[in-house]
Scaffold this motif. Sequence first.
Motif, PDB file in Angstrom:
ATOM      1  N   SER A 188      78.314 -23.463  60.509  1.00 38.12           N
ATOM      2  CA  SER A 188      78.894 -23.159  59.204  1.00 38.12           C
ATOM      3  C   SER A 188      78.365 -24.091  58.126  1.00 38.12           C
ATOM      4  O   SER A 188      78.075 -23.662  57.002  1.00 38.12           O
ATOM      5  N   VAL A 189      78.225 -25.367  58.463  1.00 39.14           N
ATOM      6  CA  VAL A 189      77.763 -26.345  57.474  1.00 39.14           C
ATOM      7  C   VAL A 189      76.250 -26.296  57.316  1.00 39.14           C
ATOM      8  O   VAL A 189      75.726 -26.196  56.198  1.00 39.14           O
ATOM      9  N   MET A 190      75.515 -26.352  58.419  1.00 38.65           N
ATOM     10  CA  MET A 190      74.065 -26.498  58.355  1.00 38.65           C
ATOM     11  C   MET A 190      73.367 -25.215  57.917  1.00 38.65           C
ATOM     12  O   MET A 190      72.316 -25.279  57.266  1.00 38.65           O
ATOM     13  N   LEU A 191      73.913 -24.053  58.271  1.00 42.60           N
ATOM     14  CA  LEU A 191      73.255 -22.788  57.931  1.00 42.60           C
ATOM     15  C   LEU A 191      73.863 -22.103  56.719  1.00 42.60           C
ATOM     16  O   LEU A 191      73.167 -21.383  56.005  1.00 42.60           O
ATOM     17  N   ARG A 192      75.173 -22.317  56.493  1.00 43.75           N
ATOM     18  CA  ARG A 192      75.840 -21.595  55.408  1.00 43.75           C
ATOM     19  C   ARG A 192      76.391 -22.519  54.323  1.00 43.75           C
ATOM     20  O   ARG A 192      76.989 -22.036  53.355  1.00 43.75           O
ATOM     21  N   GLY A 193      76.238 -23.821  54.498  1.00 40.44           N
ATOM     22  CA  GLY A 193      76.700 -24.752  53.469  1.00 40.44           C
ATOM     23  C   GLY A 193      78.195 -24.742  53.268  1.00 40.44           C
ATOM     24  O   GLY A 193      78.675 -24.865  52.139  1.00 40.44           O
ATOM     25  N   ALA A 194      78.955 -24.592  54.339  1.00 38.73           N
ATOM     26  CA  ALA A 194      80.409 -24.487  54.245  1.00 38.73           C
ATOM     27  C   ALA A 194      81.023 -25.780  53.722  1.00 38.73           C
ATOM     28  O   ALA A 194      80.492 -26.881  53.916  1.00 38.73           O
ATOM     29  N   ASP A 195      82.184 -25.647  53.064  1.00 34.85           N
ATOM     30  CA  ASP A 195      82.908 -26.815  52.571  1.00 34.85           C
ATOM     31  C   ASP A 195      83.886 -27.301  53.637  1.00 34.85           C
ATOM     32  O   ASP A 195      83.972 -26.749  54.737  1.00 34.85           O
ATOM     33  N   PHE A 196      84.634 -28.345  53.293  1.00 35.41           N
ATOM     34  CA  PHE A 196      85.531 -28.950  54.283  1.00 35.41           C
ATOM     35  C   PHE A 196      86.629 -27.986  54.716  1.00 35.41           C
ATOM     36  O   PHE A 196      87.036 -27.975  55.876  1.00 35.41           O
ATOM     37  N   GLY A 197      87.123 -27.186  53.789  1.00 40.59           N
ATOM     38  CA  GLY A 197      88.184 -26.238  54.126  1.00 40.59           C
ATOM     39  C   GLY A 197      87.770 -25.246  55.195  1.00 40.59           C
ATOM     40  O   GLY A 197      88.608 -24.785  55.978  1.00 40.59           O
ATOM     41  N   SER A 198      86.486 -24.912  55.240  1.00 31.57           N
ATOM     42  CA  SER A 198      86.004 -23.934  56.213  1.00 31.57           C
ATOM     43  C   SER A 198      85.883 -24.514  57.618  1.00 31.57           C
ATOM     44  O   SER A 198      85.884 -23.765  58.593  1.00 31.57           O
ATOM     45  N   ILE A 199      85.752 -25.831  57.716  1.00 27.18           N
ATOM     46  CA  ILE A 199      85.574 -26.455  59.034  1.00 27.18           C
ATOM     47  C   ILE A 199      86.779 -27.300  59.439  1.00 27.18           C
ATOM     48  O   ILE A 199      86.771 -27.908  60.512  1.00 27.18           O
ATOM     49  N   ALA A 200      87.808 -27.353  58.591  1.00 29.41           N
ATOM     50  CA  ALA A 200      88.965 -28.207  58.870  1.00 29.41           C
ATOM     51  C   ALA A 200      89.652 -27.808  60.174  1.00 29.41           C
ATOM     52  O   ALA A 200      90.057 -28.670  60.973  1.00 29.41           O
ATOM     53  N   LEU A 201      89.787 -26.509  60.419  1.00 27.94           N
ATOM     54  CA  LEU A 201      90.446 -26.048  61.640  1.00 27.94           C
ATOM     55  C   LEU A 201      89.650 -26.461  62.870  1.00 27.94           C
ATOM     56  O   LEU A 201      90.228 -26.957  63.851  1.00 27.94           O
ATOM     57  N   ASN A 202      88.335 -26.281  62.828  1.00 27.22           N
ATOM     58  CA  ASN A 202      87.500 -26.671  63.965  1.00 27.22           C
ATOM     59  C   ASN A 202      87.566 -28.173  64.225  1.00 27.22           C
ATOM     60  O   ASN A 202      87.639 -28.618  65.377  1.00 27.22           O
ATOM     61  N   LEU A 203      87.535 -28.946  63.150  1.00 26.14           N
ATOM     62  CA  LEU A 203      87.644 -30.409  63.315  1.00 26.14           C
ATOM     63  C   LEU A 203      89.001 -30.787  63.892  1.00 26.14           C
ATOM     64  O   LEU A 203      89.095 -31.677  64.758  1.00 26.14           O
ATOM     65  N   GLY A 204      90.064 -30.133  63.427  1.00 22.24           N
ATOM     66  CA  GLY A 204      91.393 -30.414  63.961  1.00 22.24           C
ATOM     67  C   GLY A 204      91.488 -30.105  65.443  1.00 22.24           C
ATOM     68  O   GLY A 204      92.096 -30.859  66.213  1.00 22.24           O
ATOM     69  N   ILE A 205      90.872 -29.010  65.873  1.00 22.29           N
ATOM     70  CA  ILE A 205      90.889 -28.650  67.296  1.00 22.29           C
ATOM     71  C   ILE A 205      90.112 -29.679  68.111  1.00 22.29           C
ATOM     72  O   ILE A 205      90.534 -30.075  69.211  1.00 22.29           O
ATOM     73  N   LEU A 206      88.973 -30.138  67.582  1.00 27.92           N
ATOM     74  CA  LEU A 206      88.193 -31.155  68.293  1.00 27.92           C
ATOM     75  C   LEU A 206      89.008 -32.437  68.486  1.00 27.92           C
ATOM     76  O   LEU A 206      88.987 -33.047  69.559  1.00 27.92           O
ATOM     77  N   TRP A 207      89.740 -32.833  67.450  1.00 27.38           N
ATOM     78  CA  TRP A 207      90.541 -34.051  67.571  1.00 27.38           C
ATOM     79  C   TRP A 207      91.743 -33.847  68.487  1.00 27.38           C
ATOM     80  O   TRP A 207      92.220 -34.807  69.106  1.00 27.38           O
ATOM     81  N   CYS A 208      92.219 -32.638  68.601  1.00 24.55           N
ATOM     82  CA  CYS A 208      93.260 -32.353  69.590  1.00 24.55           C
ATOM     83  C   CYS A 208      92.717 -32.554  70.999  1.00 24.55           C
ATOM     84  O   CYS A 208      93.411 -33.102  71.873  1.00 24.55           O
ATOM     85  N   PHE A 209      91.484 -32.117  71.229  1.00 28.35           N
ATOM     86  CA  PHE A 209      90.845 -32.352  72.524  1.00 28.35           C
ATOM     87  C   PHE A 209      90.699 -33.851  72.798  1.00 28.35           C
ATOM     88  O   PHE A 209      90.891 -34.315  73.926  1.00 28.35           O
ATOM     89  N   ILE A 210      90.341 -34.609  71.768  1.00 32.45           N
ATOM     90  CA  ILE A 210      90.197 -36.061  71.935  1.00 32.45           C
ATOM     91  C   ILE A 210      91.515 -36.684  72.384  1.00 32.45           C
ATOM     92  O   ILE A 210      91.552 -37.497  73.322  1.00 32.45           O
ATOM     93  N   VAL A 211      92.604 -36.308  71.736  1.00 30.93           N
ATOM     94  CA  VAL A 211      93.916 -36.853  72.076  1.00 30.93           C
ATOM     95  C   VAL A 211      94.312 -36.460  73.501  1.00 30.93           C
ATOM     96  O   VAL A 211      94.805 -37.291  74.280  1.00 30.93           O
ATOM     97  N   VAL A 212      94.084 -35.205  73.867  1.00 26.93           N
ATOM     98  CA  VAL A 212      94.465 -34.734  75.203  1.00 26.93           C
ATOM     99  C   VAL A 212      93.655 -35.447  76.276  1.00 26.93           C
ATOM    100  O   VAL A 212      94.213 -35.929  77.276  1.00 26.93           O
TER     101      VAL A 212
END
Length: 229
Positions: A188-212
């Motif tokens: 999303s970021v590298m090919l489509r230039g997405a902003d933070f709002g577009s990747i916030a959910l994915n980042l949140g899920i990654l950090w959930c994995f880190i905590v688990v």
Amino acid sequence: IGTSVPDVEAAMPIADIQTSYLHGSSDWTNFEFYGPVFIGMFIFVFVFLTSSMSLLTERSGGTVNRLIATPIKSWHIVGGYVLGFGILTLIQSALILWFCIAVVGFPNVGSLVFVTAITVSMALVSLTLGLLVSGLAHTPFQVIQLMIVFVIPQILLSGIFDLSQTPEWLQAIASVFPIYYGADALRSVMLRGADFGSIALNLGILWCFIVVFFALACLNFKKKHARRT
């Protein structure tokens, strides 16, 4: 009833066709499209091997057993390893990211800050997973076996292959793997230039994995401490 077919091309001649690209350009190929997936995959695999093998070596040398025998808590031990290996992980991730963009030539039309945040998050997921897996293994060969179980399926279902035509149950399995969300955010970021709002959910899920994974690694150390006492 007539059977003649009207000559549409003669009635509506096409003088010219113009193609515009919403993302990318005509110079992009499948190589550029899969580049972000390869970046996430390389970082995940290298960090997993580094963390799991390093901790297994310290366990074999008795360092971990001596730490477990002390009165400090299990999360202190795991947190210390995450902090120590985390510095090495940041350097490793930065080198891989620099090499893929500057040397290999993977395109990046988005913010480098967002790309760095995603890669660091993926590296921390791999790090905590590696610490968890190293607690389950007793030999380097077992680490490789566990890698086949925990990492290889993630690579196959990370988006490197088109999953839209696969069975729904396989798509559902792919949606519970961290690499899937990291690769999607990188694209999303590298090919489509997405902003933070577009990747916030994915980042949140990654950090959930880190905590688990961190919590499970702490429980694993705690169980080992209980068995020793």
